[in-house]
Design a protein around this motif. Sequence first.
Motif, PDB file in Angstrom:
ATOM      1  N   ASP A  89      -6.760  13.188   4.393  1.00 42.17           N
ATOM      2  CA  ASP A  89      -7.411  11.925   4.706  1.00 42.17           C
ATOM      3  C   ASP A  89      -8.647  12.219   5.542  1.00 42.17           C
ATOM      4  OD1 ASP A  89      -6.185  12.598   7.090  1.00 42.17           O
ATOM      5  OD2 ASP A  89      -5.259  10.666   7.406  1.00 42.17           O
ATOM      6  N   SER A 138       0.831  -1.204   0.000  1.00 41.63           N
ATOM      7  CA  SER A 138       0.000   0.000   0.000  1.00 41.63           C
ATOM      8  C   SER A 138       0.863   1.250   0.000  1.00 41.63           C
ATOM      9  CB  SER A 138      -0.928   0.034   1.215  1.00 41.63           C
ATOM     10  OG  SER A 138      -1.828  -1.032   1.184  1.00 41.63           O
ATOM     11  N   GLU A 139       1.877   1.268   0.838  1.00 44.04           N
ATOM     12  CA  GLU A 139       2.774   2.423   0.896  1.00 44.04           C
ATOM     13  C   GLU A 139       3.528   2.593  -0.416  1.00 44.04           C
ATOM     14  OE1 GLU A 139       3.042   4.878   3.169  1.00 44.04           O
ATOM     15  OE2 GLU A 139       1.312   3.897   4.082  1.00 44.04           O
ATOM     16  N   PHE A 198      -7.617   7.730  -2.549  1.00 39.34           N
ATOM     17  CA  PHE A 198      -7.579   6.389  -1.981  1.00 39.34           C
ATOM     18  C   PHE A 198      -8.812   6.166  -1.114  1.00 39.34           C
ATOM     19  CE2 PHE A 198      -5.318   8.898   1.200  1.00 39.34           C
ATOM     20  CZ  PHE A 198      -5.858   8.442   2.389  1.00 39.34           C
ATOM     21  N   ILE A 258      -4.021  11.846  -2.655  1.00 44.76           N
ATOM     22  CA  ILE A 258      -2.575  11.677  -2.795  1.00 44.76           C
ATOM     23  C   ILE A 258      -2.102  12.637  -3.876  1.00 44.76           C
ATOM     24  CG2 ILE A 258      -0.723  10.100  -3.463  1.00 44.76           C
ATOM     25  CD1 ILE A 258      -2.638   7.803  -2.648  1.00 44.76           C
ATOM     26  N   VAL A 283       1.180   4.168  -2.889  1.00 48.70           N
ATOM     27  CA  VAL A 283       1.008   5.595  -2.607  1.00 48.70           C
ATOM     28  C   VAL A 283       2.192   6.377  -3.156  1.00 48.70           C
ATOM     29  CG1 VAL A 283       1.003   7.314  -0.756  1.00 48.70           C
ATOM     30  CG2 VAL A 283      -0.504   5.338  -0.611  1.00 48.70           C
ATOM     31  N   LYS A 326       0.308  11.351   0.937  1.00 52.12           N
ATOM     32  CA  LYS A 326      -1.078  11.514   1.378  1.00 52.12           C
ATOM     33  C   LYS A 326      -1.216  12.922   1.953  1.00 52.12           C
ATOM     34  CE  LYS A 326      -1.853   6.724   2.753  1.00 52.12           C
ATOM     35  NZ  LYS A 326      -2.153   5.832   3.881  1.00 52.12           N
ATOM     36  N   THR A 365       2.080   7.053  -6.900  1.00 50.15           N
ATOM     37  CA  THR A 365       0.907   7.755  -7.413  1.00 50.15           C
ATOM     38  C   THR A 365       1.167   9.250  -7.503  1.00 50.15           C
ATOM     39  OG1 THR A 365      -0.518   6.090  -6.408  1.00 50.15           O
ATOM     40  CG2 THR A 365      -1.545   8.169  -7.017  1.00 50.15           C
TER      41      THR A 365
END
Length: 98
Positions: free
Chosen positions: A47, A8-9, A20, A39, A12, A44, A15
């Motif tokens: 959120d 997942s990291e 997300f 992102i 990210v 990020k 991207t």
Amino acid sequence: MDTDGESSEAAVMETMFGIFVIRKEDAEPDDDPEDVGVILEGVKVLDELGNVPLAVVMLFALVYALNLSYPPQLRYTFEALQKIIMELDGKRLSKKNQ
């Protein structure tokens, strides 16, 4: 080691622009997501937005506020969203989007 967390990291970090959505493992399709965010350039930046439409609006707001260019591979997608869906400067579409 948590390979899902690591992947997942990595996703990210790769991207350029994105939204997300994190759902619990056993969530139903109509359940609210656990987290929704934006992102930019592998970071990020927002959120806990609550839903995808708000995340889309916030992504466009950040693009305008930070005076960013759309990534070349997503240029026409973002242009269509901006000019057709959001009705911002819709009278001047590129030939690809027409």
